[in-house]
Write an enzyme that holds these catalytic residues in place. Sequence first.
Site, PDB file in Angstrom:
ATOM      1  N   CYS A  43       0.810  -1.333  -0.042  1.00  0.00           N
ATOM      2  CA  CYS A  43      -0.037  -0.116   0.035  1.00  0.00           C
ATOM      3  C   CYS A  43       0.937   1.161  -0.040  1.00  0.00           C
ATOM      4  O   CYS A  43       0.373   2.227  -0.705  1.00  0.00           O
ATOM      5  CB  CYS A  43      -0.895  -0.034   1.110  1.00  0.00           C
ATOM      6  SG  CYS A  43      -2.040   1.429   1.507  1.00  0.00           S
ATOM      7  N   CYS A  48      -1.668   1.498  -3.144  1.00  0.00           N
ATOM      8  CA  CYS A  48      -2.675   2.669  -3.008  1.00  0.00           C
ATOM      9  C   CYS A  48      -2.081   3.927  -2.814  1.00  0.00           C
ATOM     10  O   CYS A  48      -2.932   4.858  -3.380  1.00  0.00           O
ATOM     11  CB  CYS A  48      -3.779   2.034  -2.212  1.00  0.00           C
ATOM     12  SG  CYS A  48      -2.987   1.460  -0.659  1.00  0.00           S
ATOM     13  N   LYS A  51      -0.372   5.229  -6.050  1.00  0.00           N
ATOM     14  CA  LYS A  51      -1.447   5.390  -6.980  1.00  0.00           C
ATOM     15  C   LYS A  51      -2.032   6.493  -6.722  1.00  0.00           C
ATOM     16  O   LYS A  51      -2.727   7.125  -7.940  1.00  0.00           O
ATOM     17  CB  LYS A  51      -2.212   4.052  -7.002  1.00  0.00           C
ATOM     18  CG  LYS A  51      -3.001   3.966  -8.206  1.00  0.00           C
ATOM     19  CD  LYS A  51      -3.696   2.462  -8.395  1.00  0.00           C
ATOM     20  CE  LYS A  51      -4.367   2.250  -6.747  1.00  0.00           C
ATOM     21  NZ  LYS A  51      -5.225   0.964  -6.832  1.00  0.00           N
ATOM     22  N   TYR A 178      -9.806  -3.415 -10.635  1.00  0.00           N
ATOM     23  CA  TYR A 178      -9.797  -1.837 -10.368  1.00  0.00           C
ATOM     24  C   TYR A 178      -8.509  -1.535 -10.632  1.00  0.00           C
ATOM     25  O   TYR A 178      -8.409  -0.292 -10.949  1.00  0.00           O
ATOM     26  CB  TYR A 178     -10.150  -1.856  -8.726  1.00  0.00           C
ATOM     27  CG  TYR A 178      -9.267  -2.398  -7.761  1.00  0.00           C
ATOM     28  CD1 TYR A 178      -8.082  -1.701  -7.145  1.00  0.00           C
ATOM     29  CD2 TYR A 178      -9.365  -3.623  -7.333  1.00  0.00           C
ATOM     30  CE1 TYR A 178      -7.337  -2.118  -6.491  1.00  0.00           C
ATOM     31  CE2 TYR A 178      -8.225  -4.136  -6.573  1.00  0.00           C
ATOM     32  CZ  TYR A 178      -7.329  -3.254  -5.729  1.00  0.00           C
ATOM     33  OH  TYR A 178      -6.272  -3.791  -5.073  1.00  0.00           O
ATOM     34  N   GLU A 182      -8.172   1.915 -13.160  1.00  0.00           N
ATOM     35  CA  GLU A 182      -7.610   3.060 -12.522  1.00  0.00           C
ATOM     36  C   GLU A 182      -6.326   3.552 -13.127  1.00  0.00           C
ATOM     37  O   GLU A 182      -6.344   4.934 -13.359  1.00  0.00           O
ATOM     38  CB  GLU A 182      -6.977   2.824 -10.936  1.00  0.00           C
ATOM     39  CG  GLU A 182      -8.278   2.713  -9.882  1.00  0.00           C
ATOM     40  CD  GLU A 182      -7.665   2.287  -8.575  1.00  0.00           C
ATOM     41  OE1 GLU A 182      -8.604   2.288  -7.662  1.00  0.00           O
ATOM     42  OE2 GLU A 182      -6.601   1.490  -8.398  1.00  0.00           O
ATOM     43  N   HIS A 437     -26.845  21.315   1.068  1.00  0.00           N
ATOM     44  CA  HIS A 437     -27.177  21.808  -0.479  1.00  0.00           C
ATOM     45  C   HIS A 437     -26.250  23.354  -0.506  1.00  0.00           C
ATOM     46  O   HIS A 437     -26.113  23.931   0.457  1.00  0.00           O
ATOM     47  CB  HIS A 437     -28.578  22.560  -0.784  1.00  0.00           C
ATOM     48  CG  HIS A 437     -28.753  22.814  -1.978  1.00  0.00           C
ATOM     49  ND1 HIS A 437     -28.976  22.306  -3.073  1.00  0.00           N
ATOM     50  CD2 HIS A 437     -29.053  24.293  -2.207  1.00  0.00           C
ATOM     51  CE1 HIS A 437     -29.162  23.023  -4.211  1.00  0.00           C
ATOM     52  NE2 HIS A 437     -29.285  24.128  -3.692  1.00  0.00           N
ATOM     53  N   GLU A 442     -26.031  15.477  -1.446  1.00  0.00           N
ATOM     54  CA  GLU A 442     -27.473  15.570  -1.136  1.00  0.00           C
ATOM     55  C   GLU A 442     -28.344  14.501  -1.976  1.00  0.00           C
ATOM     56  O   GLU A 442     -29.446  14.373  -1.283  1.00  0.00           O
ATOM     57  CB  GLU A 442     -27.939  16.936  -1.276  1.00  0.00           C
ATOM     58  CG  GLU A 442     -27.852  17.463  -2.865  1.00  0.00           C
ATOM     59  CD  GLU A 442     -28.390  18.807  -2.944  1.00  0.00           C
ATOM     60  OE1 GLU A 442     -29.525  19.343  -2.100  1.00  0.00           O
ATOM     61  OE2 GLU A 442     -27.644  19.640  -3.550  1.00  0.00           O
TER      62      GLU A 442
END
Length: 448
Positions: A43, A48, A51, A178, A182, A437, A442
Site C-alpha cells: 500500500c 494505493c 497510485k 480496479y 485506475e 445543499h 445531497e
Amino acid sequence: MSNFDFDLFIIGAGSGGVRAARIAGAYGARVAVAEEHRVGGTCVIRGCVPKKLLVYGSHFAEDLDDAAMFGWDVPEKRFDWAVLRDNVLGEVSRLEGLYGETLGNHDVQVFKDRAVITGPNQIRLGSGRTMTAGKILVAVGARPALPDVPGVEHAITSNEVFHLERMPRRVVIAGGGYIANEFAGIFHQFGAHVTLVNRSDTILRGYDEQIVDRLVKISIAKGIDMRFNSAFSAIDKQEDGSLICRMNGCDDIIADEVLFAIGRTPNTEGLGLQEAGVKLSDNGAIIVDDEYRSSVPTIFAVGDVTDRIQLTPVAIREGQAFADTQFGGKKIRVDYGCVPSSVFSHPPIAAVGLTEGQAKNRLGTVRTYTSDFRPMKNVLAGRNERSLYKLVVDDGSDEVVGVHLIGPDAPEIMQAAAIAVKARLKKADFDATVALHPTMAEELVLMR
C-alpha cells in the site's frame, strides 16, 4: 518471560504486519519484524498511496481545461512526468520512515532481511541467523500475477509503473479489475493513448452492473479503447523499442508499454510454510480460521496472503484483531460485512453492501432508487459527463442494503454512506435527513 527469543515474530512489514506489531508491542509483547524490501508494504510503497497521488495528478488535466469557464486564464498546460514521479517517490520514502519510527516507538525489532519458517516456532533469516518465537505471523501480502505468454518479460506490472523513465505515448493495459481501470484513467489523463484489454466481456466484477456500464460509456467517450473477449498470444519487441501485442480475439496492438493487472498472487513461495505443515489453498493462500490461525497452531496469517478481501483497511483490522486476541486478552473478530470499496477510475466508483443483483438473489423483492445527474461544476464547465447514484432497498424491511456511486468524490462520500448501511438504516431515515445543499452528496437523501 518465555524461553523463546520473541513472543511474536512477524514476516512482512506491510499494513497488517505493522499494525499487529504495534498493538502487540503496546501490550508488552517482545516483537520482531522481518522485511526484505521496504517497511510499509504494498500500500505505502507500490500500491494505493503512490497510485492515489498519481490519480490526484491526473485530475489536473481536466481541471485546467475547466478552469477557463470559471474565469481562470491558464495560458499553457504542460505535464512533466519526471517531476510527479520523483515527488511521489519522495513522499513514499517519507512515509516509509514514519512506519519505521512507529515500530521503533513500540520497541519492535526490525530485521531488514528475508525470513523463512523452519519450524512451528523457528525462523531463519537470509543472513543465516536462527531465532525462535512463541507465535509467528505471516503478513507478506501478494504480488501482481503475470500470464504465461511469450515475451511477457517486456511487460510491466503495477510495481514498475511508479518508476517509468518517461510517459509512454501508447499503453496497453490487460485486466478488468480496479487496478487496470485506475491506471487506464491515469495514463489517459497524462496524454497517453490507452487500450484496455479484457479476456471476458465484463469488467469490475462484484460492482453494480448499472454503475459499471456508466464507467464503460464514459471511458469510451473519453477516448479509451476497450477490447473485450481478447487475450495475448505473444509480445514482440521491435528494434525501435516499441511492442507488438499479438492478440487472440482482436487485432494486434502496437504499444510503448504493456501493463498486466490481471490479479494478485499470495507471496507464499519459498517461506517454508508447507514444510512446516501449513495448509495452503489452490492459489497458494494461507488457510486460516476466524482467529487467523493456520493449520499449525503457532503460525498465523493476516492480509492479502490469506486472499480474503484484498484491501488495506481489512489487513489493518485483521492485524489489530490478531494482536488484541493473542496478546490483549480480548476475543476480537473482524466483521467482513458491509466493507466499502472504491475504484479510483476517472470518474471514480464507490460501493458498499449488496448490488441490485445480489440483493434480488438473497432477499427476493427489492426497490432501487437512482439519481442520474450532471454535477454543477460540469454544467458550468460545459462538460457533459453525468454522475449516477443508486440505492438498493430491501422491500420487506425498508433497510438500505446497498449504495453505489459513480462521479466526482464518490469514495469520499461513500465513507459516510457506509456507516448508514452498516447501521442498517432504513430508506425512511435517508428521506428524513435534511439535504446539505448545494452538494452532490445531497442526492443520497433526495431519491424518491
